[in-house]
Design a protein around this motif. Structure first.
Motif, PDB file in Angstrom:
ATOM      1  N   LEU A 481      66.969 -49.163 -52.473  1.00  0.00           N
ATOM      2  CA  LEU A 481      66.078 -48.532 -53.525  1.00  0.00           C
ATOM      3  C   LEU A 481      64.876 -48.199 -52.742  1.00  0.00           C
ATOM      4  CD1 LEU A 481      65.711 -47.505 -56.563  1.00  0.00           C
ATOM      5  CD2 LEU A 481      64.827 -49.982 -56.793  1.00  0.00           C
ATOM      6  N   ARG A 482      64.206 -46.895 -53.101  1.00  0.00           N
ATOM      7  CA  ARG A 482      63.100 -46.453 -52.597  1.00  0.00           C
ATOM      8  C   ARG A 482      62.104 -45.635 -53.777  1.00  0.00           C
ATOM      9  NH1 ARG A 482      62.824 -41.874 -48.487  1.00  0.00           N
ATOM     10  NH2 ARG A 482      62.675 -40.691 -50.252  1.00  0.00           N
ATOM     11  N   TRP A 483      61.142 -46.469 -53.984  1.00  0.00           N
ATOM     12  CA  TRP A 483      60.201 -46.053 -55.107  1.00  0.00           C
ATOM     13  C   TRP A 483      58.864 -45.509 -54.669  1.00  0.00           C
ATOM     14  CZ3 TRP A 483      58.433 -49.629 -59.546  1.00  0.00           C
ATOM     15  CH2 TRP A 483      57.787 -48.982 -60.485  1.00  0.00           C
ATOM     16  N   ASP A 484      58.689 -44.235 -54.792  1.00  0.00           N
ATOM     17  CA  ASP A 484      57.373 -43.571 -54.421  1.00  0.00           C
ATOM     18  C   ASP A 484      56.366 -43.942 -55.534  1.00  0.00           C
ATOM     19  OD1 ASP A 484      58.290 -42.872 -52.097  1.00  0.00           O
ATOM     20  OD2 ASP A 484      59.234 -40.919 -52.956  1.00  0.00           O
ATOM     21  N   LEU A 485      55.486 -44.791 -55.476  1.00  0.00           N
ATOM     22  CA  LEU A 485      54.324 -45.080 -56.445  1.00  0.00           C
ATOM     23  C   LEU A 485      53.406 -43.957 -56.888  1.00  0.00           C
ATOM     24  CD1 LEU A 485      53.991 -48.774 -55.932  1.00  0.00           C
ATOM     25  CD2 LEU A 485      55.690 -47.931 -57.257  1.00  0.00           C
ATOM     26  N   GLY A 486      53.355 -42.944 -55.817  1.00  0.00           N
ATOM     27  CA  GLY A 486      52.264 -42.133 -55.793  1.00  0.00           C
ATOM     28  C   GLY A 486      52.467 -41.515 -54.549  1.00  0.00           C
ATOM     29  N   ASP A 487      51.562 -40.467 -53.918  1.00  0.00           N
ATOM     30  CA  ASP A 487      51.522 -39.641 -52.877  1.00  0.00           C
ATOM     31  C   ASP A 487      51.160 -40.783 -51.825  1.00  0.00           C
ATOM     32  OD1 ASP A 487      52.010 -37.434 -54.205  1.00  0.00           O
ATOM     33  OD2 ASP A 487      49.738 -36.881 -54.447  1.00  0.00           O
ATOM     34  N   ALA A 488      50.556 -41.966 -52.116  1.00  0.00           N
ATOM     35  CA  ALA A 488      50.278 -42.835 -50.527  1.00  0.00           C
ATOM     36  C   ALA A 488      51.235 -44.099 -50.795  1.00  0.00           C
ATOM     37  CB  ALA A 488      48.698 -43.210 -50.909  1.00  0.00           C
ATOM     38  N   TRP A 533      74.107 -62.511 -45.809  1.00  0.00           N
ATOM     39  CA  TRP A 533      73.504 -61.750 -47.044  1.00  0.00           C
ATOM     40  C   TRP A 533      72.204 -61.551 -46.794  1.00  0.00           C
ATOM     41  CZ3 TRP A 533      75.678 -58.773 -50.620  1.00  0.00           C
ATOM     42  CH2 TRP A 533      77.043 -59.082 -51.041  1.00  0.00           C
ATOM     43  N   GLY A 534      71.573 -60.467 -46.887  1.00  0.00           N
ATOM     44  CA  GLY A 534      70.452 -60.106 -46.375  1.00  0.00           C
ATOM     45  C   GLY A 534      69.424 -59.378 -47.513  1.00  0.00           C
ATOM     46  N   VAL A 535      68.161 -59.628 -47.666  1.00  0.00           N
ATOM     47  CA  VAL A 535      67.381 -59.102 -48.651  1.00  0.00           C
ATOM     48  C   VAL A 535      66.008 -58.422 -47.776  1.00  0.00           C
ATOM     49  CG1 VAL A 535      66.116 -59.142 -50.638  1.00  0.00           C
ATOM     50  CG2 VAL A 535      68.345 -60.000 -50.547  1.00  0.00           C
ATOM     51  N   ASP A 536      65.667 -57.366 -48.029  1.00  0.00           N
ATOM     52  CA  ASP A 536      64.448 -56.872 -47.492  1.00  0.00           C
ATOM     53  C   ASP A 536      63.518 -56.272 -48.603  1.00  0.00           C
ATOM     54  OD1 ASP A 536      64.124 -56.410 -44.445  1.00  0.00           O
ATOM     55  OD2 ASP A 536      66.330 -56.544 -44.993  1.00  0.00           O
ATOM     56  N   LEU A 537      62.234 -56.597 -48.470  1.00  0.00           N
ATOM     57  CA  LEU A 537      61.479 -56.009 -49.587  1.00  0.00           C
ATOM     58  C   LEU A 537      60.151 -55.548 -48.929  1.00  0.00           C
ATOM     59  CD1 LEU A 537      60.467 -55.682 -52.573  1.00  0.00           C
ATOM     60  CD2 LEU A 537      59.854 -57.843 -52.576  1.00  0.00           C
ATOM     61  N   GLY A 538      59.655 -54.204 -49.168  1.00  0.00           N
ATOM     62  CA  GLY A 538      58.769 -53.630 -48.244  1.00  0.00           C
ATOM     63  C   GLY A 538      57.904 -52.835 -49.162  1.00  0.00           C
ATOM     64  N   PHE A 539      56.482 -52.692 -48.402  1.00  0.00           N
ATOM     65  CA  PHE A 539      55.672 -51.849 -49.155  1.00  0.00           C
ATOM     66  C   PHE A 539      54.681 -51.173 -48.315  1.00  0.00           C
ATOM     67  CE2 PHE A 539      51.117 -51.098 -50.415  1.00  0.00           C
ATOM     68  CZ  PHE A 539      51.370 -50.418 -51.536  1.00  0.00           C
ATOM     69  N   GLU A 540      54.573 -49.902 -48.403  1.00  0.00           N
ATOM     70  CA  GLU A 540      54.094 -48.732 -47.375  1.00  0.00           C
ATOM     71  C   GLU A 540      52.788 -48.402 -47.962  1.00  0.00           C
ATOM     72  OE1 GLU A 540      56.833 -47.608 -43.651  1.00  0.00           O
ATOM     73  OE2 GLU A 540      56.513 -46.296 -45.483  1.00  0.00           O
ATOM     74  N   HIS A 541      51.818 -47.858 -47.465  1.00  0.00           N
ATOM     75  CA  HIS A 541      50.516 -47.304 -47.838  1.00  0.00           C
ATOM     76  C   HIS A 541      49.978 -46.216 -46.872  1.00  0.00           C
ATOM     77  CE1 HIS A 541      46.959 -46.325 -50.084  1.00  0.00           C
ATOM     78  NE2 HIS A 541      46.262 -46.410 -48.944  1.00  0.00           N
TER      79      HIS A 541
END
Length: 776
Positions: A481-488, A533-541
């Motif tokens: 799942l990829r969620w674009d919270l805004g342009d940044a 079983w693997g989980v990845d949680l990421g955040f980019e700015h």
């Protein structure tokens, strides 16, 4: 101090450039208003634009690094490139970057791909040595953090995709020539040429490269009865790795009928020698003959051939559907001739007297190949996109080992010829047919992907006249799942099931005497796959136009972990000791039988061990990376790079809790590049530090520590076609320190009854490289 003269000169030059940069930074744009940065590959960074890590388009978490991201520091191999990216560690000799350890895990947990296809390697753990691929042939490196249904699932730690240069992405050509200087005075050349253009109705790219490889190291080993115990002996060793890598890569693409054909190939030949010379003394400092215990010389001559060929034919239909047929072939051949000869002296005499000379000749031959074919189709399915396909592969691995051992107790006499050999041979074949189905969708803010891969494997193991067959079947679901919270800002979440296949040596039913102290080992062809079983949680700015900062949390829950277990059978050492005990009893009691009181009873303290699926483990950590220009500080021509990974894990074995073996505690990379447009020049510094690693297996425990690595470069450009670069690596004389805790049996290890405690330090000096490029 002489070996640091070039390092000091390089750093002084950097200081001078820094002073100029401070003057020019604010007005660089006005200084050359007509200079347009060139980012195409054909210019090979001649105009000096700084390249940053950018966001990838995939829904699955992928970090993509173009060649330009690495090239300022003139990496020689893919291993030199990977040491700069997040979470990749190495447990190798100093200045050797061979088995990539993503998330710090054993190389067998990381899937290495070339152009998206698996490649065979020489390691028993199924790993591929990334330092066999020259950096010159690479277009970009992709770090795939979590698995998807349309990729092979044997990637517990993740996958590293090495994307070779493509005929459609490269226009023009360039020549590269240079020389590397080592601290012992040796010089090694490097040269490459790449060109691309129209050919036979399509586009063709061709490249050749020659890379001289050299690594002189020194080692010091101090051995004691136990930690803080009595001194036993010292070993002084020189270790020189000398060789060449020659490569050829081709790419061809053209339209044929309703579709597009792409062909690519890579061939790498490695010729390498490893020469070790060791002297062992019974004194901590003396080098006198009266203190000499042994003299050992070992020379290994290695020749490897790696080839990888890939083709695909893709048809894009009018309704937006796509059908693709892919095929691949990869092969690795290794031939090694290893000769070791030792003269030993008896320490019971003062001074030590000649004892014996002995030698061993080992001839090994390995051929590992993999053929694959894939058929896939993708089309719209309502608001989503559906893709399904079938991947088939056939892997064959043949290994042969010939060993001859000789000795003489006559001082000064030559060793007998190597004429009698013990031979062992093995063959492993794995045939896989893996269907998959996946759906994906992209919206303005939310993008998603979900799929299922069903992996089926037929494994055949043959060795020592035995043949064993095993079938594996396992569903591997995945979702992203990829969620674009805004342009940044962007948030990503992934969950996937993956596997790790058993090491080849763990599968072979061959008895190895004394493999773990006094304990023997025999492989187990009935092993199951490790599952995770693997989980990845990421955040980019996003930082401005070019910068990006990201943080990623990961977790892997591994079951059916393969660990060493006791079969209960006595080892060869225990049986020999028992036979000696019986012979001594019969000598003292002629005519005795097992019914005679006091007759010895077999009570072994060392055993035959095997590999079994008896463990579980967890792997987790935090990965941070930053890549950005300092535009916010009015320094647009200054780029900074930082990544830091904190890595941890837990496994429980017979001795208690530990981390996964040889997992580094952390990996840090930090550096900057300063471009000076007014001078048509640039410079930069890179610093790397890898945390402590621990390993605990039966009868041995090892702690490994590395020193920091500092690299610098200075670049001068001449117009838009010429550039000259001077780089310095290992400017801090990095060392590798290892602490070995050695035992004979498991009971000794539990009771801390040492056989030996060893401290080993390995060091190498700085390396300087001068490279010139001409592009057109």
């Amino acid at each position: 101090m002489k070996k640091h003269v070039l390092a000091l000169a390089l750093l002084q030059a950097l200081s001078g450039f820094a002073a100029s940069g401070a003057v020019l930074a604010g007005g660089s744009a006005e200084a050359q208003p007509d200079a347009a940065p060139v980012t195409e590959l054909d210019k090979v960074l001649v105009t000096g634009e700084i390249t940053y890590r950018d966001r990838a388009d995939e829904i699955a978490p992928v970090l993509a690094y173009d060649l330009e991201f690495f090239q300022r520091f003139e990496p020689r191999t893919v291993g030199d490139m990977l040491k700069r990216v997040p979470s990749v560690a190495f447990v190798s000799d100093v200045l050797e970057y061979d088995g990539a350890r993503l998330r710090g895990l054993d190389p067998g947990y990381t899937q290495i791909l070339i152009n998206g296809k698996k490649v065979p390697g020489g390691g028993d753990d199924r790993s591929f040595f990334v330092d066999r691929i020259p950096a010159e042939v690479v277009e970009r490196i992709e770090i795939v953090r979590s698995a998807s249904a349309n990729r092979s699932g044997d990637a517990v730690a993740g996958a590293i995709n090495i994307v070779l240069r493509d005929a459609y992405e490269f226009d023009g050509g360039y020549l590269r020539a240079g020389v590397s200087h080592f601290d012992d005075g040796e010089n090694k050349p490097t040269a490459a040429a790449v060109a691309s253009g129209e050919f036979a109705g399509g586009r063709l790219l061709a490249g050749v490269s020659h890379q001289g490889r050299y690594n002189p190291k020194s080692k010091l080993s101090l051995r004691y009865d136990e930690p803080r115990g009595a001194f036993d002996n010292r070993e002084d060793q020189s270790d020189v790795r000398d060789g060449t890598d020659d490569s050829l890569n081709l790419s061809y693409a053209r339209e044929i009928g309703a579709g597009k054909l792409n062909l690519s190939g890579l061939y790498v030949r490695t010729d390498r020698s490893e020469t070790e010379h060791s002297l062992e003394y019974n004194d901590r400092r003396s080098t006198a003959r009266d203190n000499l215990l042994s003299l050992n010389d070992q020379v290994a001559a290695i020749r490897q051939h790696n080839i990888a060929v890939k083709g695909d034919y893709r048809i894009d239909h009018a309704d937006g559907a796509r059908t693709a047929l892919d095929f691949s072939y990869a092969r690795m051949k290794d031939a090694t001739r290893d000769v070791e000869q030792e003269i030993g002296y008896d320490d019971e005499d003062t001074p030590p007297s000649f004892d014996e000379s002995e030698g061993a000749l080992q001839l090994s031959r390995l051929r590992d190949s993999e053929r694959g074919i894939s058929l896939s189709h993708a089309r719209s399915a309502g608001a989503a996109r559906m893709e399904f396909g079938l991947d088939y592969s056939d892997k064959r691995r043949d290994f042969r080992l010939d060993l001859s051992e000789v000795d003489t107790d006559e001082e000064g006499a030559p060793l007998p010829p190597y004429v009698e050999f013990d031979t062992s041979a093995s063959r492993i074949r794995e045939r896989r047919a893996d269907p998959y189905l996946m759906f994906s969708g992209k919206g303005r803010a939310l993008s998603w992907e979900a799929g299922l891969r069903y992996e089926t494997t037929r494994s055949e193991v043959g060795a020592g006249g035995e043949r064993h067959t095993r079938d594996y079947k396992l569903p591997l679901p995945s979702a992203h799942l990829r969620w674009d919270l805004g342009d940044a800002d962007r948030l990503s979440f992934s969950v996937a099931r993956t596997v790790r296949r058993p090491n080849f040596n763990y599968l072979l039913p061959v008895l190895l005497e004394g493999e773990y102290g006094d304990n023997d080992f025999v492989g187990n062809p009935r092993l199951s796959l490790e599952k995770a079983w693997g989980v990845d949680l990421g955040f980019e700015h996003r930082l401005g136009r070019h910068g990006v900062v990201g943080v990623n949390l990961f977790y892997r829950d591994v079951t059916d972990l393969i660990e060493i277990s006791n079969t209960g059978a006595a080892s060869a050492t225990a049986l020999e000791d028992f036979e000696d005990e019986v012979a001594e009893f019969l000598e003292e009691n002629p005519g005795a039988t097992p019914a005679t009181p006091g007759y010895p009873v077999l009570d072994p303290d060392s055993f035959v061990y095997t590999a079994s699926n008896v463990g579980d483990g967890q792997v987790y950590g935090v990965e941070f990376d930053l890549s950005t220009p300092l535009t916010a500080l009015n320094l647009p021509d200054t780029g900074v790079f930082l990544n830091y990974s904190w890595l941890d894990s837990r496994v429980r074995d017979t001795l208690g809790r530990r981390r996964f073996n040889d997992q580094a505690r952390s990996v840090l990379n930090v550096g900057f590049i300063q471009d000076l447009p007014g001078l048509q020049a640039s410079f930069g510094v890179s610093y790397r530090r890898q945390g402590q690693a621990l390993s605990r297996v039966l009868a041995e425990e090892v702690e490994t520590r590395y020193g920091a690595d500092l690299e610098t470069f200075i670049e001068k450009r001449f117009g838009t076609q010429w550039s000259v670069r001077l780089t310095g690596t290992n400017l801090l004389d990095a060392s590798k320190d290892e602490y070995f805790h050695k035992f004979d049996t498991l009971d000794d290890q539990l009771g801390r009854d040492y056989d030996e405690y060893e401290i080993e330090r390995e060091k190498a000096g700085p390396v300087y490289q001068l490279v010139a490029r001409y592009a057109w």
